[in-house]
Write a protein that holds these residues in place. Structure first.
Motif, PDB file in Angstrom:
ATOM      1  N   ILE B  98       0.837  -1.204   0.000  1.00  0.00           N
ATOM      2  CA  ILE B  98       0.000   0.000   0.000  1.00  0.00           C
ATOM      3  C   ILE B  98       0.873   1.256   0.000  1.00  0.00           C
ATOM      4  O   ILE B  98       0.603   2.225  -0.703  1.00  0.00           O
ATOM      5  CB  ILE B  98      -0.934  -0.019   1.226  1.00  0.00           C
ATOM      6  N   LEU B  99       1.954   1.203   0.765  1.00  0.00           N
ATOM      7  CA  LEU B  99       2.807   2.386   0.916  1.00  0.00           C
ATOM      8  C   LEU B  99       3.511   2.751  -0.393  1.00  0.00           C
ATOM      9  O   LEU B  99       3.862   3.907  -0.617  1.00  0.00           O
ATOM     10  CB  LEU B  99       3.842   2.147   2.013  1.00  0.00           C
ATOM     11  N   SER B 105      -1.689   6.779   1.595  1.00  0.00           N
ATOM     12  CA  SER B 105      -1.789   5.435   2.173  1.00  0.00           C
ATOM     13  C   SER B 105      -3.024   5.279   3.057  1.00  0.00           C
ATOM     14  O   SER B 105      -3.643   4.222   3.077  1.00  0.00           O
ATOM     15  CB  SER B 105      -0.530   5.118   2.962  1.00  0.00           C
TER      16      SER B 105
END
Lengths: 255, 260
Positions: B98-99, B105
């Motif tokens: 995700i980051l 995020s």
């Protein structure tokens, strides 16, 4: 006799396995406790003058924890994922394994739920009459057996459609609505009450709590036990028929 | 604007995925409508024994239950499917994925996927709301309807913020599983908060504002909007969302990634 020893072994094994998932168990118990606690709050607000409401819902909480059944997860998912293969190969009736898991899970629920029951009793100032509790214990055992057979039979429907989530959910809703959780059966409108008393859902949940509350006459208690015995026979037969018919359809890979 | 586009794509993907299992869809729809029906029936039985519940008439309580179902449905559709397993992502390092993406995020972690079948609960809630409105003595005015909509928006914003805050706890204490307590407390929102005894009522109004989910929007619709929640509500929602952002950033600084 051999089957009883095997069952005891399954209970022991499952009980020890659960020890590694104590925090998950805690979350399960909290979820099971919400409905009786909410029922207690709603009905004591609706009928503040009526006696026995708190006693009933605290007894119901104890019954709920003692009769809890998760056969959707243990049996249905086993059928769906093919883990049933493993069980079919063992030289004992199939039902022993899920029954053992069921009993161990209930023991844990009661153990972890006991502080919640004690706190609820202290907060509401409820005390149980020992005589009524003794009268309710056989009904509790019958309710526990009945709820297992009911959930087990529903879970076995996965042998037909693979997934039995919808069917099991339907069963849960019926137990909530007609088992004494949404409303104690004696407080239901007169037109529905006879059905509530006769249907199997009160026999699975509300009936032992009603006896422990002490509001039932001897005749009502005898009648309730009669319904319990009848439904137990019916669901034992249903579970057996569903299993013998369903297992012939079972095909699986993996496991 | 980009976030809106991403959100639309996420929804469309999730919808197509769930439409692939039609039998399950049918059962889910049936179970969801029966669940709403059972809640309504339970409420109806209570009112055969009592005139009011915590000062609320049957029609008002049905409006409250419908509002509760709508907010719950939105939570289950858009927020819960993401954050339910968030703890695991922190523990096993899956959060890295995700980051690395070029989207904020906090947005991706909390709204990156959805369960469109949860909208069935929203539909059920709307139906219940209509039933409840039909039982009220006087139909709500346009102003009251606007106030209800505003309070509903505030409820969803606070639900999102509180859920993100709770999930962020995983950065500090990954062994905790507070989610289930959240859903247990959430269920207290289906009845008027005035029904509970003190100190529970105080806690549900001020400490864990469960009253926001059903009681306050329904109050605005059925008993007229009072100025304090209308003025203070948006400020509280913005504050809650800011807090969620601050905690999320602080949590991310503690995240050390585990694998990949």
């Amino acid at each position: 006799m051999r089957n009883v020893r095997l069952l005891a072994l399954y209970v022991r094994r499952s009980f020890l396995e659960w020890m590694g998932f104590r925090s998950f168990l805690f979350t399960l118990v909290v979820n099971q406790a919400v409905a009786p606690v909410l029922g207690l709050a709603v009905w004591s607000a609706a009928l503040p003058e009526r006696s026995g409401i708190s006693t009933y819902f605290i007894a119901l909480l104890a019954v709920q924890l003692t009769t809890v059944s998760y056969e959707y997860h243990t049996v249905s998912m086993g059928i769906y994922q093919g883990n049933l293969n493993d069980n079919l190969l063992r030289p004992h009736p199939m039902v022993i394994a899920p029954l053992g898991e069921n009993l161990a899970t209930r023991a844990w629920h009661l153990l972890i739920g006991l502080p919640i029951i004690v706190i609820a009793m202290a907060a509401t100032g409820v005390a149980f009459d020992a005589g009524n509790v003794v009268l309710a214990l056989p009904a509790l055992a019958l309710a526990a057996a009945l709820r297992f057979l009911f959930t087990y039979a529903l879970a076995l429907s996965a042998l037909w459609g693979q997934q039995s989530g919808g069917v099991t959910e339907l069963g849960t809703i019926l137990v909530f609505l007609l088992g004494g959780l949404a409303a104690p059966i004696p407080l239901m409108p007169e037109s529905i009450r006879p059905f509530g008393e006769a249907l199997p859902f009160r026999a699975m949940l509300g009936f032992p709590a009603e006896i422990a509350t002490g509001n039932l006459s001897t005749q009502e208690i005898v009648q309730g036990y009669g319904w319990q015995a009848l439904w137990l026979a019916v669901f034992a037969a249903v579970a057996m028929v569903v299993w013998t018919a369903g297992v012939r359809r079972y095909t699986a890979l993996g496991g | 604007m980009m976030l809106v586009r991403v959100f639309a794509v996420v929804f469309s993907m999730s919808l197509r995925r769930s439409l692939a299992f039609r039998t399950n869809l049918l059962f889910e729809a049936l179970a969801s409508f029966l669940g709403v029906g059972a809640g309504l029936a339970a409420l109806g039985i209570v009112y055969t024994q009592a005139e009011t519940l915590g000062g609320w008439s049957l029609g008002e309580a049905i409006v409250l239950f419908g509002t509760y179902q709508i907010v719950s449905g939105l939570l289950w559709t858009f927020i819960e499917p993401n954050l339910l397993w968030f703890r695991g992502q922190v523990v096993d390092g899956a959060l890295d994925d995700i980051l690395l993406r070029p989207v904020p995020s906090i947005f991706l972690a909390s709204l990156g996927t959805c369960a469109p079948l949860g909208l069935l609960h929203v539909a059920g809630g709307v139906a219940v709301l209509v039933v409840g409105l039909g039982r009220l003595e006087a139909a709500p005015t346009a102003g009251e309807a606007m106030a209800w909509l505003l309070m509903l928006g505030i409820a969803v914003a606070v639900a999102w913020a509180s859920r993100v805050l709770l999930a962020s706890l995983a950065f500090w204490a990954p062994s905790l599983q507070p989610d289930v307590l959240y859903s247990a407390v959430w269920q207290f929102g289906r009845y008027p908060v005035s029904m509970y005894r003190q100190p529970l009522r105080f806690a549900l109004t001020w400490v864990i504002p469960v009253s926001l989910i059903g009681t306050m929007p329904a109050q605005a619709l059925t008993q007229g909007a009072s100025p304090i929640p209308i003025l203070a509500g948006p400020a509280a929602a913005i504050l809650a969302m800011l807090l969620a952002n601050i905690f999320w950033r602080a949590g991310l600084r503690r995240y050390t990634s585990a694998t990949s």
